[in-house]
Scaffold this motif. Structure first.
Motif, PDB file in Angstrom:
ATOM      1  N   GLN A  19       0.835  -1.214   0.000  1.00  0.00           N
ATOM      2  CA  GLN A  19       0.000   0.000   0.000  1.00  0.00           C
ATOM      3  C   GLN A  19       0.866   1.260   0.000  1.00  0.00           C
ATOM      4  O   GLN A  19       0.533   2.240  -0.644  1.00  0.00           O
ATOM      5  N   ARG A  55     -16.235  -1.655   4.038  1.00  0.00           N
ATOM      6  CA  ARG A  55     -15.640  -0.542   4.794  1.00  0.00           C
ATOM      7  C   ARG A  55     -14.111  -0.634   4.771  1.00  0.00           C
ATOM      8  O   ARG A  55     -13.422   0.349   4.543  1.00  0.00           O
ATOM      9  N   ASN A  56     -13.591  -1.860   4.965  1.00  0.00           N
ATOM     10  CA  ASN A  56     -12.127  -2.045   4.944  1.00  0.00           C
ATOM     11  C   ASN A  56     -11.540  -1.656   3.592  1.00  0.00           C
ATOM     12  O   ASN A  56     -10.483  -1.030   3.518  1.00  0.00           O
ATOM     13  N   LYS A  57     -12.228  -2.031   2.529  1.00  0.00           N
ATOM     14  CA  LYS A  57     -11.728  -1.723   1.186  1.00  0.00           C
ATOM     15  C   LYS A  57     -11.727  -0.215   0.969  1.00  0.00           C
ATOM     16  O   LYS A  57     -10.764   0.349   0.443  1.00  0.00           O
ATOM     17  N   GLU A  58     -12.796   0.445   1.407  1.00  0.00           N
ATOM     18  CA  GLU A  58     -12.881   1.891   1.191  1.00  0.00           C
ATOM     19  C   GLU A  58     -11.838   2.630   2.033  1.00  0.00           C
ATOM     20  O   GLU A  58     -11.240   3.591   1.575  1.00  0.00           O
ATOM     21  N   ARG A  59     -11.614   2.131   3.246  1.00  0.00           N
ATOM     22  CA  ARG A  59     -10.576   2.740   4.096  1.00  0.00           C
ATOM     23  C   ARG A  59      -9.207   2.586   3.455  1.00  0.00           C
ATOM     24  O   ARG A  59      -8.399   3.514   3.444  1.00  0.00           O
ATOM     25  N   ALA A  60      -8.946   1.393   2.933  1.00  0.00           N
ATOM     26  CA  ALA A  60      -7.641   1.140   2.307  1.00  0.00           C
ATOM     27  C   ALA A  60      -7.469   2.030   1.077  1.00  0.00           C
ATOM     28  O   ALA A  60      -6.390   2.579   0.834  1.00  0.00           O
ATOM     29  N   CYS A  61      -8.559   2.230   0.319  1.00  0.00           N
ATOM     30  CA  CYS A  61      -8.510   3.130  -0.844  1.00  0.00           C
ATOM     31  C   CYS A  61      -8.110   4.531  -0.398  1.00  0.00           C
ATOM     32  O   CYS A  61      -7.221   5.162  -0.975  1.00  0.00           O
ATOM     33  N   ALA A  62      -8.767   5.011   0.663  1.00  0.00           N
ATOM     34  CA  ALA A  62      -8.506   6.378   1.137  1.00  0.00           C
ATOM     35  C   ALA A  62      -7.044   6.516   1.550  1.00  0.00           C
ATOM     36  O   ALA A  62      -6.403   7.535   1.282  1.00  0.00           O
ATOM     37  N   LYS A  63      -6.505   5.469   2.184  1.00  0.00           N
ATOM     38  CA  LYS A  63      -5.124   5.534   2.675  1.00  0.00           C
ATOM     39  C   LYS A  63      -4.111   5.711   1.545  1.00  0.00           C
ATOM     40  O   LYS A  63      -3.120   6.411   1.706  1.00  0.00           O
ATOM     41  N   SER A  68     -13.038   6.472  -3.890  1.00  0.00           N
ATOM     42  CA  SER A  68     -14.068   5.419  -3.798  1.00  0.00           C
ATOM     43  C   SER A  68     -15.371   5.939  -4.390  1.00  0.00           C
ATOM     44  O   SER A  68     -15.792   7.050  -4.079  1.00  0.00           O
TER      45      SER A  68
END
Ligand code: NAP
Length: 292
Positions: A19, A55-63, A68
């Protein structure tokens, strides 16, 4: 082989490293391309586990800097409505990846939705076009969970060529594409499933043993070759006799770690790698679409 020689393959750490690399390459590409990469996750209904995954996927995208384009639909949404949204996303220049979170409510046809996704935006790598590319050994978007397994084996420089690999589970999501990826790296691959006879004698052949079954702690020490590399894809929630709930894999970690050489934990193994591969596919599609 004793537990002191068993190493844990840290998927969480590798996922974080990937990431970090993705974030850097997005920072370099974005000024040239003029927009961030975009991922659209479609979720239908209120399955609590799916909500956590989304939610985990969207958080990882934001990071990492991926935009998203989440769409959450009520459980009674029709197939036509969803196909129309997917067609719009196919044409949306801000969107590089589209995925439909599974499972879907029973009235919906997951394959039909998958076929509607533009194969070049198929961030989950499950479109028949991308599975076909995998079968043919051609480059393309690879399914995330099996790609995560391969990424972890590669990071630890574990030999695959010439090894006996046994994959337990033959789903289109995990087992089958993983068998093909291991074959591509020159393993001798055995696919085991619910009709396999004397499963333990088959799994004991595995220098690399992968469990993708969906049954908590199903693979026990007697089923594992001493010194094997054991990859646990399973994610199962179990309630212990004391009433506490816990996430466990398809491998009985404590007993198997006594004789394996390498093992993946649950959580912290293949789960985070799956998310990292999803982001990686989105960035790959972003690069490819912008350099065409
Ligand atoms: N880490 C991640 O990110 C991630 C991603 C996806 C899935 N998962 C987890 O991985 C597990 C497998 O997922 P999936 O989608 O592949 O599941 P699935 O579609 O239910 O497939 C399970 C496979 O296991 C086989 N199987 C079932 N019982 C068996 C038995 N007694 N002996 C041998 N094989 C048996 C089935 O054989 P048949 O084909 O003969 O029925 C089938 O091929 C689940 O725990 C899931 O939650 C994790």
């Amino acid at each position: 082989m004793s537990s002191s020689t068993c190493s844990v393959l840290n998927g969480k750490a590798l996922a974080q490293k990937i990431q970090g690399e993705l974030k850097e390459s997005i920072q370099q590409l974005q000024p040239k391309i003029g927009r961030p990469p975009g991922l659209a996750v479609l979720m239908v209904g209120d399955d609590p586990a799916s909500a956590v995954y989304v939610r985990n996927k969207e958080r990882a995208c934001a990071k990492v800097g991926i935009a998203s384009f989440g769409h959450h639909f009520p459980a009674n949404t029709s197939q036509d409505e969803l196909e129309t949204v997917i067609q719009q996303l196919n044409l949306d220049p801000r969107v590089d990846g589209i995925l439909v979170q599974l499972p879907l409510p029973a009235h919906l046809d997951a394959v039909g939705l998958l076929l509607t996704i533009d194969p070049e935006k198929d961030a989950d790598g499950l479109h028949p076009m991308n599975l076909g590319r995998l079968v043919r050994g051609e480059p393309g978007l690879r399914s995330c969970t099996p790609a995560g397994v391969m990424g972890l084996l590669e990071e630890y420089q574990l030999d695959i060529a010439g090894k006996q690999a046994v994959v337990v589970g033959r789903s289109i999501l995990v087992g089958k594409p993983l068998g093909l990826m291991l074959l591509e790296k020159n393993a001798t691959v055995t696919m085991a499933h619910s009709r396999t006879q004397d499963l333990a004698s088959v799994t004991r052949q595995g220098d690399i043993l992968v469990a993708a079954v969906g049954k908590p702690e199903f693979i026990t020490a007697e089923m594992v070759k001493p010194g094997a590399i054991v990859i646990d894809v399973g994610i199962n929630r179990v309630v212990r006799p004391d009433g506490t709930s816990q996430l466990v894999g398809d491998v009985d970690f404590n007993s198997v770690a006594n004789l394996a050489q390498y093992i993946t934990p649950v959580p912290g193994g293949i789960g985070p790698m799956t998310v990292a591969m999803l982001l990686s596919n989105t960035v790959l599609s972003y690069r490819q679409r912008e350099t065409k």
